[in-house]
Design an enzyme around this catalytic site. Structure first.
Site, short mmCIF file in Angstrom:
data_model
loop_
_atom_site.label_atom_id
_atom_site.label_comp_id
_atom_site.label_asym_id
_atom_site.label_seq_id
_atom_site.Cartn_x
_atom_site.Cartn_y
_atom_site.Cartn_z
N GLY A 77 43.98 -6.26 86.45
CA GLY A 77 45.21 -6.60 85.99
C GLY A 77 45.19 -8.42 86.74
O GLY A 77 45.94 -9.02 87.69
N SER A 78 43.41 -8.30 86.46
CA SER A 78 43.09 -10.39 87.36
C SER A 78 44.02 -11.16 86.55
O SER A 78 44.48 -12.20 86.39
CB SER A 78 42.00 -10.17 87.81
OG SER A 78 41.07 -10.36 86.34
N ASN A 79 43.63 -10.83 85.17
CA ASN A 79 44.34 -11.85 84.30
C ASN A 79 46.23 -11.38 84.25
O ASN A 79 46.37 -13.32 84.29
CB ASN A 79 43.65 -11.70 82.62
CG ASN A 79 42.92 -11.86 82.32
OD1 ASN A 79 42.96 -13.23 82.02
ND2 ASN A 79 41.49 -10.86 82.13
N ARG B 181 51.05 7.95 70.16
CA ARG B 181 50.83 6.96 69.89
C ARG B 181 52.54 5.97 69.35
O ARG B 181 52.08 4.89 70.62
CB ARG B 181 49.70 5.97 68.67
CG ARG B 181 49.55 4.06 69.09
CD ARG B 181 47.83 4.15 68.10
NE ARG B 181 46.97 4.89 68.03
CZ ARG B 181 46.16 5.12 68.95
NH1 ARG B 181 46.55 4.26 70.04
NH2 ARG B 181 45.28 6.02 69.73
N ARG C 97 44.83 0.26 75.12
CA ARG C 97 45.59 1.45 74.39
C ARG C 97 45.60 0.77 72.77
O ARG C 97 46.26 -0.63 72.51
CB ARG C 97 46.97 2.43 74.77
CG ARG C 97 47.53 2.86 74.07
CD ARG C 97 48.21 4.05 75.04
NE ARG C 97 48.99 5.10 73.83
CZ ARG C 97 48.87 6.37 73.84
NH1 ARG C 97 47.51 6.70 74.08
NH2 ARG C 97 49.41 7.17 72.53
N LEU D 70 47.60 -0.20 70.00
CA LEU D 70 48.49 -0.60 69.08
C LEU D 70 49.70 0.00 68.10
O LEU D 70 48.25 0.43 67.28
CB LEU D 70 49.55 -1.94 69.91
CG LEU D 70 49.14 -2.66 70.45
CD1 LEU D 70 50.00 -3.73 70.69
CD2 LEU D 70 50.70 -1.70 71.83
N ASN E 284 46.36 -11.18 72.94
CA ASN E 284 45.73 -10.55 73.51
C ASN E 284 44.99 -10.77 74.54
O ASN E 284 44.57 -12.02 73.36
CB ASN E 284 45.13 -8.72 72.88
CG ASN E 284 44.09 -8.49 73.30
OD1 ASN E 284 44.04 -7.82 74.52
ND2 ASN E 284 42.53 -7.99 72.73
N HIS F 213 40.38 -10.74 74.75
CA HIS F 213 39.01 -10.22 74.27
C HIS F 213 38.36 -10.65 75.57
O HIS F 213 37.81 -12.14 75.00
CB HIS F 213 38.76 -9.75 73.04
CG HIS F 213 37.78 -9.37 73.06
ND1 HIS F 213 37.76 -7.88 73.25
CD2 HIS F 213 36.15 -9.01 72.26
CE1 HIS F 213 36.55 -7.46 73.20
NE2 HIS F 213 35.87 -8.78 72.53
N SER G 117 37.64 -15.20 74.34
CA SER G 117 39.37 -15.24 73.07
C SER G 117 40.41 -15.12 73.32
O SER G 117 40.52 -13.38 73.77
CB SER G 117 38.31 -15.20 72.08
OG SER G 117 37.26 -15.06 71.39
N GLU H 234 47.44 -5.83 63.37
CA GLU H 234 47.35 -4.28 63.15
C GLU H 234 45.88 -4.08 62.86
O GLU H 234 45.57 -2.71 63.09
CB GLU H 234 47.84 -3.80 61.73
CG GLU H 234 49.60 -4.03 62.05
CD GLU H 234 49.99 -4.02 60.46
OE1 GLU H 234 49.41 -4.01 59.73
OE2 GLU H 234 51.27 -3.96 61.19
N ASP I 108 41.15 -6.68 67.53
CA ASP I 108 40.76 -7.37 68.07
C ASP I 108 40.42 -8.36 67.19
O ASP I 108 39.59 -9.47 67.06
CB ASP I 108 39.35 -7.30 68.87
CG ASP I 108 39.38 -6.48 70.00
OD1 ASP I 108 40.46 -6.79 70.79
OD2 ASP I 108 38.18 -5.81 70.47
N GLU J 218 38.20 -16.86 81.29
CA GLU J 218 40.15 -15.53 80.77
C GLU J 218 40.61 -15.91 82.25
O GLU J 218 41.83 -16.66 81.13
CB GLU J 218 39.13 -14.56 80.86
CG GLU J 218 38.39 -13.71 80.58
CD GLU J 218 38.46 -12.11 80.68
OE1 GLU J 218 39.37 -11.34 80.83
OE2 GLU J 218 37.14 -11.19 80.29
C1 GRF Z 1 39.69 -8.72 80.90
O1 GRF Z 1 38.06 -8.41 80.73
C2 GRF Z 1 40.42 -8.80 79.21
O2 GRF Z 1 39.15 -9.73 78.73
C3 GRF Z 1 39.73 -7.00 78.70
O3 GRF Z 1 40.08 -6.32 79.70
C4 GRF Z 1 39.41 -6.76 80.78
C5 GRF Z 1 40.99 -6.87 81.74
O4 GRF Z 1 40.57 -7.64 83.00
N1 GRF Z 1 41.14 -7.27 77.43
P1 GRF Z 1 41.60 -7.45 84.03
O5 GRF Z 1 42.81 -6.64 84.11
O6 GRF Z 1 42.51 -8.76 83.48
O7 GRF Z 1 41.28 -7.78 85.34
#
Ligand code: GRF
Length: 200
Positions: free
Chosen positions: A12-14, A65, A91, A93, A107, A109, A136, A142, A145, A174
């Protein structure tokens, strides 16, 4: 006021970087209305609790799903979520879910798409020997990435790097890129031409 719904599965750092930028008004007129994890006891959910944000665990294990997606979508809709942000949501979608929130699911990536989609993108890029990688933020469609790109940030691969140091520098970018992308989308001054996001 725009409502953001965060979906995550782990660290969950983002999410935390976005929450900080919302709190500090670098993402103006927005709030994180709900944080949903598909896994129990994630650091991301702990962070949500610490920040006083509403959070839910909707376990996906053993669920079909679309059945899981319907439960998640119901919680998002209950809170009138305008934008769904996937941040380490591990997961896929269902097409049904994607269609519920057209052009409103983002999202992040950790590669410069279309290079290295899928899991462990930083390691894939490092092993391939690229000299530049990055991250990115894209709309979710659908395919995995795949949707139109909103923001990319590049990171140079240095001779002394290993996959961990590279991943850490990509992660720093990110945390910047996701906020930039959210602001682009919430401001709404763009159109999608083919696959290209073009500012108006
Ligand atoms: C990140 O590298 C993101 O790009 C990828 O999963 C990782 C999630 O990291 N989709 P965090 O949980 O946000 O720390």
């Amino acid at each position: 006021m725009k409502n953001i719904g965060m979906l995550l599965s782990g660290r969950g750092s983002n999410f935390e970087a976005i929450a900080k930028n919302v709190a500090e008004r670098r993402i103006p007129d927005a709030r994180i209305a709900i944080v949903i994890s598909n896994k129990h006891e994630t650091a991301g959910i702990e962070t949500a609790r610490r920040l006083g944000l509403e959070s839910l665990v909707i376990p996906s294990k053993g669920m079909q799903r679309e059945e899981h997606d319907r439960a998640v979508a119901a919680e998002l809709k209950k809170r009138n979520v305008d934008l769904v942000c996937l941040a380490g949501y591990m997961r896929l979608l269902s097409p049904w879910f994607v269609q519920q929130f057209p052009r409103r699911i983002l999202n992040i990536h950790p590669s410069l798409l279309p290079a290295f989609p899928g899991l462990e993108a930083q390691q894939q890029a490092f092993a391939y020997g690229v000299k530049v990688s990055g991250c990115s933020v894209h709309f979710v469609d659908e395919e995995l990435d795949h949707g139109p790109i909103i923001v990319q940030r590049a990171v140079n691969v240095q001779d002394g790097d290993d996959e961990h140091t590279l991943a850490a520098r990509i992660l720093d970018q990110e945390h910047i890129a996701y906020t930039e992308a959210i602001n682009v989308v919430l401001e709404g001054n763009f159109q999608i031409v083919g696959r290209r996001l073009v500012r108006k």
